[in-house]
Design a protein around this motif. Structure first.
Motif, mmCIF file in Angstrom:
data_model
loop_
_atom_site.group_PDB
_atom_site.id
_atom_site.type_symbol
_atom_site.label_atom_id
_atom_site.label_comp_id
_atom_site.label_asym_id
_atom_site.label_seq_id
_atom_site.Cartn_x
_atom_site.Cartn_y
_atom_site.Cartn_z
ATOM 1 N N ASP A 7 -7.392 3.215 38.628
ATOM 2 C CA ASP A 7 -6.366 2.173 38.751
ATOM 3 C C ASP A 7 -6.994 0.815 38.465
ATOM 4 N N ARG A 8 -6.478 0.141 37.435
ATOM 5 C CA ARG A 8 -6.977 -1.197 37.076
ATOM 6 C C ARG A 8 -5.845 -2.217 37.107
ATOM 7 N N GLY A 9 -5.001 -2.131 38.115
ATOM 8 C CA GLY A 9 -3.876 -3.062 38.237
ATOM 9 C C GLY A 9 -2.721 -2.628 37.360
ATOM 10 N N GLN A 10 -2.447 -3.376 36.279
ATOM 11 C CA GLN A 10 -1.358 -2.996 35.374
ATOM 12 C C GLN A 10 -1.771 -1.907 34.398
ATOM 13 N N GLU A 11 -3.071 -1.633 34.337
ATOM 14 C CA GLU A 11 -3.562 -0.599 33.428
ATOM 15 C C GLU A 11 -4.108 0.573 34.223
ATOM 16 N N GLY A 12 -3.799 1.771 33.750
ATOM 17 C CA GLY A 12 -4.364 2.977 34.321
ATOM 18 C C GLY A 12 -5.215 3.666 33.275
ATOM 19 N N GLU A 13 -6.356 4.178 33.701
ATOM 20 C CA GLU A 13 -7.198 4.953 32.795
ATOM 21 C C GLU A 13 -7.214 6.389 33.282
ATOM 22 N N GLN A 27 2.232 20.672 32.434
ATOM 23 C CA GLN A 27 1.817 20.010 33.666
ATOM 24 C C GLN A 27 1.132 18.666 33.372
ATOM 25 N N VAL A 28 0.267 18.658 32.367
ATOM 26 C CA VAL A 28 -0.420 17.417 31.995
ATOM 27 C C VAL A 28 0.598 16.398 31.496
ATOM 28 N N GLY A 29 1.574 16.852 30.709
ATOM 29 C CA GLY A 29 2.620 15.958 30.211
ATOM 30 C C GLY A 29 3.410 15.320 31.341
ATOM 31 N N GLU A 30 3.708 16.095 32.375
ATOM 32 C CA GLU A 30 4.422 15.547 33.537
ATOM 33 C C GLU A 30 3.579 14.487 34.239
ATOM 34 N N LEU A 31 2.288 14.743 34.380
ATOM 35 C CA LEU A 31 1.379 13.762 34.978
ATOM 36 C C LEU A 31 1.308 12.501 34.116
ATOM 37 N N PHE A 32 1.244 12.688 32.799
ATOM 38 C CA PHE A 32 1.226 11.539 31.884
ATOM 39 C C PHE A 32 2.453 10.654 32.104
ATOM 40 N N LEU A 33 3.633 11.268 32.195
ATOM 41 C CA LEU A 33 4.868 10.488 32.335
ATOM 42 C C LEU A 33 4.937 9.783 33.683
ATOM 43 N N LYS A 34 4.464 10.427 34.735
ATOM 44 C CA LYS A 34 4.401 9.766 36.048
ATOM 45 C C LYS A 34 3.454 8.571 36.000
ATOM 46 N N THR A 35 2.357 8.733 35.289
ATOM 47 C CA THR A 35 1.398 7.637 35.149
ATOM 48 C C THR A 35 2.027 6.485 34.373
ATOM 49 N N ALA A 36 2.819 6.792 33.348
ATOM 50 C CA ALA A 36 3.491 5.760 32.556
ATOM 51 C C ALA A 36 4.551 5.031 33.373
ATOM 52 N N ASP A 37 5.109 5.688 34.393
ATOM 53 C CA ASP A 37 6.053 5.013 35.286
ATOM 54 C C ASP A 37 5.331 4.014 36.193
ATOM 55 N N ARG A 38 4.071 4.256 36.439
ATOM 56 C CA ARG A 38 3.289 3.433 37.375
ATOM 57 C C ARG A 38 2.550 2.275 36.692
ATOM 58 N N TYR A 64 2.915 8.387 24.581
ATOM 59 C CA TYR A 64 2.977 7.201 23.719
ATOM 60 C C TYR A 64 4.390 6.622 23.695
ATOM 61 N N MET A 65 5.373 7.493 23.496
ATOM 62 C CA MET A 65 6.776 7.048 23.423
ATOM 63 C C MET A 65 7.207 6.387 24.737
ATOM 64 N N LYS A 66 6.812 6.945 25.861
ATOM 65 C CA LYS A 66 7.169 6.396 27.173
ATOM 66 C C LYS A 66 6.497 5.035 27.389
ATOM 67 N N VAL A 67 5.214 4.944 27.086
ATOM 68 C CA VAL A 67 4.482 3.684 27.270
ATOM 69 C C VAL A 67 5.083 2.595 26.387
ATOM 70 N N ARG A 68 5.375 2.921 25.141
ATOM 71 C CA ARG A 68 5.960 1.938 24.224
ATOM 72 C C ARG A 68 7.346 1.500 24.685
ATOM 73 N N SER A 69 8.140 2.440 25.204
ATOM 74 C CA SER A 69 9.487 2.079 25.674
ATOM 75 C C SER A 69 9.411 1.168 26.895
ATOM 76 N N ASN A 70 8.281 1.216 27.618
ATOM 77 C CA ASN A 70 8.058 0.337 28.769
ATOM 78 C C ASN A 70 7.421 -0.994 28.360
ATOM 79 N N GLY A 71 7.185 -1.177 27.056
ATOM 80 C CA GLY A 71 6.577 -2.409 26.577
ATOM 81 C C GLY A 71 5.069 -2.449 26.705
#
Length: 99
Positions: A7-13, A27-38, A64-71
């Motif tokens: 956790d790096r504030g607004q960025e997650g690694e 399962q990894v895809g679901e984790l990716f999308l939850k991370t993109a929500d955060r 990628y699509m989720k992160v881009r849609s979140n700006g």
């Protein structure tokens, strides 16, 4: 497949270790999308990723699509030569901001 979140504030690694294939892509895809929500921006550290299948690549594209849609921005770092070549071959290296 092992995934560690930094956790790096607004960025997650996300640090991926192992294989991303059809056995775990959902399962990894679901984790990716939850991370993109955060987090607005996400960096995928692939230093420990040994293999990625087409199912794994689909998970990356959905992220990628989720992160881009979140700006936000998705970056991939420390990918092995083989994984870099696959991403370049399919035209995703620039999309994923491969470093």
């Amino acid at each position: 497949m092992d995934i560690k979140l930094v956790d790096r504030g607004q960025e997650g690694e996300l640090i991926l270790t192992g294989k991303l294939d059809s056995n775990n892509a959902v399962q990894v895809g679901e984790l990716f999308l939850k991370t993109a929500d955060r987090f607005k921006d996400i960096t995928l550290n692939l230093s420990g990723l040994k293999y990625i299948s087409s199912a794994g690549i689909r998970s990356l594209k959905k992220l990628y699509m989720k992160v881009r849609s979140n700006g936000g921005e998705l970056s991939i770092i420390n990918a092995s030569q083989n994984i870099q070549e696959v991403l370049e071959m399919i035209g995703y290296a620039e999309m994923f901001n491969l470093k």
